[in-house]
Design an enzyme around this catalytic site. Structure first.
Site, PDB file in Angstrom:
ATOM      1  N   SER A 133       0.847  -1.195   0.000  1.00  0.00           N
ATOM      2  CA  SER A 133       0.000   0.000   0.000  1.00  0.00           C
ATOM      3  C   SER A 133       0.879   1.239   0.000  1.00  0.00           C
ATOM      4  O   SER A 133       2.054   1.186   0.345  1.00  0.00           O
ATOM      5  CB  SER A 133      -0.904   0.009   1.231  1.00  0.00           C
ATOM      6  OG  SER A 133      -0.169   0.409   2.383  1.00  0.00           O
ATOM      7  N   ASP A 134       0.291   2.374  -0.348  1.00  0.00           N
ATOM      8  CA  ASP A 134       0.981   3.641  -0.114  1.00  0.00           C
ATOM      9  C   ASP A 134       0.780   4.020   1.355  1.00  0.00           C
ATOM     10  O   ASP A 134       0.031   3.374   2.085  1.00  0.00           O
ATOM     11  CB  ASP A 134       0.445   4.727  -1.058  1.00  0.00           C
ATOM     12  CG  ASP A 134       1.493   5.794  -1.360  1.00  0.00           C
ATOM     13  OD1 ASP A 134       2.400   5.993  -0.517  1.00  0.00           O
ATOM     14  OD2 ASP A 134       1.419   6.428  -2.430  1.00  0.00           O
ATOM     15  N   PHE A 135       1.447   5.071   1.773  1.00  0.00           N
ATOM     16  CA  PHE A 135       1.528   5.466   3.176  1.00  0.00           C
ATOM     17  C   PHE A 135       0.132   5.631   3.787  1.00  0.00           C
ATOM     18  O   PHE A 135      -0.609   6.530   3.422  1.00  0.00           O
ATOM     19  CB  PHE A 135       2.306   6.780   3.275  1.00  0.00           C
ATOM     20  CG  PHE A 135       2.872   7.094   4.624  1.00  0.00           C
ATOM     21  CD1 PHE A 135       4.220   6.958   4.872  1.00  0.00           C
ATOM     22  CD2 PHE A 135       2.061   7.541   5.651  1.00  0.00           C
ATOM     23  CE1 PHE A 135       4.770   7.273   6.111  1.00  0.00           C
ATOM     24  CE2 PHE A 135       2.585   7.854   6.892  1.00  0.00           C
ATOM     25  CZ  PHE A 135       3.939   7.717   7.133  1.00  0.00           C
TER      26      PHE A 135
END
Length: 740
Positions: A265-267
């Site tokens: 995932s992104d942040f």
């Protein structure tokens, strides 16, 4: 380690140890003498000390000394001695910072893009990076979006395909990933560049046909090239956020595209699906993400707080968990970390390689090929070295030219334009004046506050502004020519840097307005991370050089081009609008039933501005003069088993040796669905000596004619096609053929 040993290791892991491998945390807390899980980001992840030393990877801490310290401490406390993965955002160079990705793409040269990626990763890996969060291959058509700067292919799917493959191979090698390489993480899957209104983290909504035709090809190219990791995007796809989108990640990415690597995932993106309104709470978000196919949760509480219980409750099978854990273990094994947990981290190599003379020389040459000459009235450039030059503007003596993703460049010393100009023609020939600040106090503070920093106060701001302009005018009066170094602040582009107004800051426009009253020749050097609205600027100056954020050797490379040691050859990979109100604007648009016809009212147009771009896709000037002629095709008809050879003569009608990017576009004139007015299908960069002429050939195959039809079938349809060959997407020669 053999595959059977990896599988045996998986069998030995407890449920908690497995979950840990799927969690990524910030690495900075590990550098403290005593890691404290009760403060900062670690506290929010609800990790115990035991959990902390089971996490699988950390983010954005590199440097050989740091890597060894963290890895040693981690392995001492990890029961099965499973090493950490170190991941980093080395977007356009580690210490030897290179031009931002959009600039690299403007070289239209796979060798330059490859060399930039290779130089970046050679430095990054001796600093200990195992995975690089690059390339960013999002197609982007709206210059208001701040992350334009990261897009290597910008608005064109074909360029995206070509450069995605190039960068993956530079990081991972052209064969199998091994311990000498760094894994590429392709981002952001998917269609992140299409956020509504160019506003970061915003919604994306498009048809599947549009998605497959334009946004998917670059991702597919990276996957086909062996990319080991994919990062999900923040946006929705078909109404569902990417990080919990089962169709996107399992059906399309895994099954159809055959991706076998890690999905990260992104942040905090998984937990943010609560705010999207598709997850009830963190536990629901974790369930949806793991079942959708996300292997690693970057910096959210979803997996750390909930995955273990979801398995214990039987809502997530341990077999499903094992699939993700195995992918993480396999990547660590491919990188050789079980045998050597420090990877390529090497203190001696850092001293030898980082910012080495060889790397700086290479960076200087690479950078020069990314600078785009947009205007050159009466061949004012290159400059004669005997000119008395007024070097004016907030970027004239400024080191803030590295771009917003240059997060590892702290302490790096770089030359400024003032220094490089003086080195070139002598201090006596350079008259310097700052002219203005980059931004006014209120605009600077808007940036600082968004970064969590204290605001500043500029004493006597209005008086100083008048003083700077007055000094600049006096300086310019004593010169033969004015070089004006202007642009947006480097923190005005990048993540979370969407802008509704994409003009040069008003304070700098005021400076130009006053200087233009002197009726002297003016050359504008423009620094930016995106296409800007340059119409008013261009009309007041004699030459415009778009230099983007060019990196540590930017000033030297600009000087090389300005004084003619290097002949510019770069071309735009993104259209420059007449006005922000045109955005999104792109060359490969569809026609309408009422295309613009002069000033006729009832057509698709604006009342107040033109519809076309100010500087078109593929545009860029040279100190050479290139003439295209004699476009020929080998056949007027083509079948699925045949090809057409396109030939065009290109002549350098000047006494200056130069390089020209020759571009080929195709239009499907009549099809079952509306097709673009033209699409880039091939390009080549040709080097021509003074007055030399060459015949350039392209090969047209049926693959170039295929598209996604209304039934989502990828095929070519019979009918007439138009070929365009030329120096940019607007100025071309034309031919027509028929596909049977």
């Amino acid at each position: 380690m053999k595959q059977e040993q990896v599988l045996e290791l998986l069998k030995q892991m407890t449920l908690g140890e497995k979950v840990g491998q799927l969690i990524q945390v910030l690495g900075e807390d590990f550098l403290r003498d005593n890691v404290d899980i009760t403060t900062g980001p670690l506290r929010e992840l609800n990790l115990s000390n035991e959990d902390l030393y089971n996490v699988g990877s950390i983010l954005n801490v590199v440097g050989s000394e740091n890597i060894r310290k963290i890895q040693d401490e981690y392995l001492a406390k990890n029961r099965l001695k499973i090493p950490l993965l170190f991941m980093a955002d080395i977007i356009n160079g580690y210490k030897t910072v290179l031009p931002i990705p959009i600039a690299q793409g403007c070289s239209w040269d796979t060798n330059i893009v490859y060399d930039c990626a290779k130089l970046s990763i050679e430095e990054g890996k001796v600093a200990g990076a195992n995975v690089n969060f690059s390339p960013m291959v999002d197609l982007v058509r709206d210059a208001r979006w701040g992350r334009v700067m990261e897009s290597i292919g910008a608005e064109d799917p074909y360029l995206g395909e070509v450069f995605a493959k190039t960068i993956v191979q530079a990081y991972q090698g052209k064969d199998e990933l091994n311990s000498k390489n760094v894994a590429a993480c392709v981002k952001h899957f998917a269609a992140y560049g299409a956020v509504e209104a160019g506003r970061d983290y915003n919604t994306v909504d498009m048809s599947e046909r549009e998605f497959r035709q334009y946004y998917l090809p670059a991702y597919k190219s990276a996957i086909d090239s062996g990319a080991k990791m994919i990062m999900t995007s923040f946006n929705t796809v078909n109404g569902i956020p990417s990080s919990v989108n089962k169709w996107l990640l399992r059906d399309l990415l895994r099954k159809e595209l055959g991706f076998k690597g890690i999905i990260i995932s992104d942040f905090s993106a998984i937990e943010e699906t609560i705010a999207h309104g598709v997850s009830i709470d963190s536990k629901d978000a974790a369930y949806k993400a793991i079942t959708a196919g996300v292997d690693i949760d970057m910096m959210s509480r979803a997996y750390s707080n909930n995955l273990k219980n979801l398995v214990k409750e039987g809502k997530v099978s341990e077999e499903l968990l094992d699939e993700s854990v195995l992918r993480v273990l396999q990547l660590k094994n491919e990188l050789g970390l079980f045998e050597n947990p420090y990877g390529n981290a090497n203190a001696e190599a850092e001293k030898r390689i980082l910012m080495s003379k060889e790397n700086l020389n290479k960076a200087r040459k690479l950078t020069a090929d990314t600078l785009v000459l947009l205007k050159n009235e009466n061949n004012i450039l290159p400059l004669k070295k005997c000119n008395k030059i007024a070097l004016i503007g907030p970027y004239a003596d400024n080191i803030g030219i590295l771009g917003s993703w240059s997060i590892f460049s702290e302490g790096v010393k770089i030359p400024t334009l003032k220094e490089t100009f003086e080195n070139k023609v002598g201090k006596d020939n350079i008259l310097y004046s700052k002219g203005s600040e980059i931004l006014k106090e209120k605009d600077i503070n808007r940036i600082l506050l968004a970064d969590g920093k204290k605001p500043i106060h500029l004493e006597n701001e209005e008086e100083n502004e008048k003083k700077y302009v007055k000094e600049a005018i006096e300086t310019a009066k004593n010169s033969d020519i004015i070089i004006l170094a202007i642009g947006e602040h480097y923190k005005q582009s990048g993540e979370a840097c969407s802008r509704a107004n994409i003009e040069i800051p008003r304070i700098q426009q005021n400076l130009l307005n006053e200087l233009s009253k002197l009726n002297k020749k003016i050359v504008a050097i423009v620094f930016s991370g995106r296409p800007l609205v340059l119409k008013d600027i261009s009309e007041k100056v004699n030459a415009v050089l778009e230099v983007w954020f060019p990196g540590v050797e930017g000033a030297n490379a600009i000087t090389d081009v300005i004084f003619g040691d290097i002949n510019p050859s770069a071309k735009l990979t993104m259209s420059f609008p007449q006005d922000a109100g045109q955005c999104p604007i792109y060359y490969n648009h569809y026609n309408t039933g009422r295309p613009q016809r002069g000033d006729f009212r009832f057509v698709s147009r604006y009342q107040d501005i033109p519809t076309e771009s100010y500087y078109p896709f593929g545009y860029g000037l040279s100190y050479s003069k290139f003439i295209y002629s004699d476009l020929k095709i080998s056949n007027k008809k083509m079948s699925k088993d045949s090809k057409i050879i396109v030939a065009v003569k290109v002549k350098n009608d000047s006494n200056v040796e130069g390089a020209e990017v020759v571009e080929l576009y195709i239009q499907d004139l009549v099809a079952s669905v509306v097709r673009p007015v033209r699409e880039l299908k091939a390009f080549t960069k040709v080097h021509l000596s003074a007055f030399e002429e060459k015949t350039i050939e392209f090969e047209i195959t049926v693959e170039m004619l295929k598209f996604w039809n209304e039934k989502l079938e990828y095929k070519a349809e019979s009918g007439k096609f138009k070929i365009f060959v030329g120096t940019n997407s607007k100025d071309t020669l034309e031919e027509v053929f028929e596909y049977e």
